[in-house]
Design an enzyme around this catalytic site. Structure first.
Site, PDB file in Angstrom:
ATOM      1  CG  ASP A 195      -2.033   1.022   1.353  1.00 13.10           C
ATOM      2  OD1 ASP A 195      -2.247   1.809   0.156  1.00 13.10           O
ATOM      3  OD2 ASP A 195      -2.487   1.499   2.248  1.00 13.10           O
ATOM      4  CG  ASN A 206      -7.411  -2.360  -5.282  1.00 14.24           C
ATOM      5  OD1 ASN A 206      -6.417  -2.998  -5.120  1.00 14.24           O
ATOM      6  ND2 ASN A 206      -7.679  -1.356  -4.426  1.00 14.24           N
TER       7      ASN A 206
HETATM    8  C1  FPP Z   1      -1.893   0.078  -3.261  1.00 16.09           C
HETATM    9  O1  FPP Z   1      -1.523   1.439  -3.354  1.00 16.09           O
HETATM   10  C2  FPP Z   1      -1.376  -0.671  -4.323  1.00 16.09           C
HETATM   11  C3  FPP Z   1      -2.274  -1.085  -5.297  1.00 16.09           C
HETATM   12  C4  FPP Z   1      -3.649  -0.915  -5.336  1.00 16.09           C
HETATM   13  C5  FPP Z   1      -1.542  -1.926  -6.522  1.00 16.09           C
HETATM   14  C6  FPP Z   1      -0.117  -2.742  -6.234  1.00 16.09           C
HETATM   15  C7  FPP Z   1       0.666  -2.811  -7.384  1.00 16.09           C
HETATM   16  C8  FPP Z   1       1.792  -2.880  -7.713  1.00 16.09           C
HETATM   17  C9  FPP Z   1       2.939  -2.669  -6.340  1.00 16.09           C
HETATM   18  C10 FPP Z   1       2.473  -2.842  -8.858  1.00 16.09           C
HETATM   19  C11 FPP Z   1       1.955  -3.657 -10.147  1.00 16.09           C
HETATM   20  C12 FPP Z   1       1.730  -4.830  -9.793  1.00 16.09           C
HETATM   21  C13 FPP Z   1       2.020  -6.257 -10.520  1.00 16.09           C
HETATM   22  C14 FPP Z   1       1.818  -7.335 -10.412  1.00 16.09           C
HETATM   23  C15 FPP Z   1       3.010  -5.812 -11.730  1.00 16.09           C
HETATM   24  P1  FPP Z   1      -2.652   2.654  -3.437  1.00 16.09           P
HETATM   25  O2  FPP Z   1      -2.627   2.914  -4.998  1.00 16.09           O
HETATM   26  O3  FPP Z   1      -3.785   2.239  -2.596  1.00 16.09           O
HETATM   27  O4  FPP Z   1      -1.808   3.893  -2.437  1.00 16.09           O
HETATM   28  P2  FPP Z   1      -2.420   4.909  -2.056  1.00 16.09           P
HETATM   29  O5  FPP Z   1      -3.107   4.041  -0.631  1.00 16.09           O
HETATM   30  O6  FPP Z   1      -1.141   5.840  -1.510  1.00 16.09           O
HETATM   31  O7  FPP Z   1      -3.582   5.508  -2.757  1.00 16.09           O
END
Ligand code: FPP
Length: 225
Positions: free
Chosen positions: A12, A60
């Site tokens: 996250d 998501n």
């Molecule tokens: C949460 O951060 C993260 C995600 C919803 C996506 C995770 C994906 C990756 C680490 C990279 C891509 C994955 C692959 C398999 C290639 P957030 O967007 O919720 O962060 P925030 O809470 O700061 O908004």
């Protein structure tokens, strides 16, 4: 306690990491992807056998289409560039979640990646994509109902998408939030939790070492004394 056999990570904070740098959210996900590759290598080198990464939850999928398109493009990059790396590292890749909710080419790449790495014996990298713990539990319950007979814990576990993996010993969540967000709800009943204030793209291999050290100092009682 030693090295956890199975480490699960809620990655996250990509969005906030990007926002702080005045970058688009997808730039945070891109950095997150780079971090994810290095961190999982590092975990296997440390002796961890299973690494499960929460790459996309069912919830998501309700994010704005532009962000989803950016994430889908990263999944394509990941599967096309990283599968041979996993083969070289002798790691098998498994993908859990409802792949039918993803563009069909990504579902195909995921299944091909699993096939290509199936011989990997040094460790297992489990990617949770379009995954939700409640959705997984519901589909197991429905399968049990269709089966028409009562199950014990082992029987029920066999209906989960994680049936072949041990439960996580350590679950790390980055991004300064303290919740499970529908991740591995059944499987984490006795998992040790570790929360980091770092945003995922800033969570270094040394931060992972700190989490492993913290775990090593814990006493697990599984509800007993
Ligand atoms: C949460 O951060 C993260 C995600 C919803 C996506 C995770 C994906 C990756 C680490 C990279 C891509 C994955 C692959 C398999 C290639 P957030 O967007 O919720 O962060 P925030 O809470 O700061 O908004």
């Amino acid at each position: 306690m030693g090295i956890p056999r199975h480490v699960a990570i809620i990655m996250d904070g990509n969005g906030r990491w990007a926002k702080k740098r005045l970058l688009p959210r997808v730039a945070g996900h891109r950095e997150g992807m780079k971090r994810m590759v290095s961190l999982s290598d590092h975990a296997f080198d440390a002796g961890v056998e299973y690494v499960t990464l929460y790459a996309l939850s069912c919830e998501n999928l309700f994010r704005p289409q532009a962000e989803l398109d950016g994430l889908f493009e990263l999944f394509r990059t990941y599967f096309t560039q990283n599968v041979e790396h996993l083969v070289q590292k002798n790691i098998s890749l498994r993908v859990i979640g409802d792949l039918a909710l993803l563009p069909s080419d990504i579902a195909l790449l995921a299944r091909k990646g699993e096939e290509r790495t199936a011989g990997g014996t040094r460790g297992t990298l489990v990617l949770a994509v379009a995954y939700g713990g409640r959705q997984e539990l519901l589909s197991a319950v429905n399968a049990a109902v269709r089966g028409g007979k009562e199950l014990d814990e082992e029987g029920f576990r066999g209906l989960l998408s994680t049936a072949e993996f041990p439960d996580p010993d350590l679950l790390i969540r980055t991004g300064n939030e303290k919740r499970l967000s529908n991740f591995l709800l059944w499987q984490s009943a006795y998992t040790e939790l570790y929360f980091s204030e770092k945003m995922f793209p800033a969570f270094t291999d040394a931060d992972l070492d700190r989490a492993l050290k913290d775990y090593a100092g814990r006493e697990r009682r599984y509800g007993r004394i």
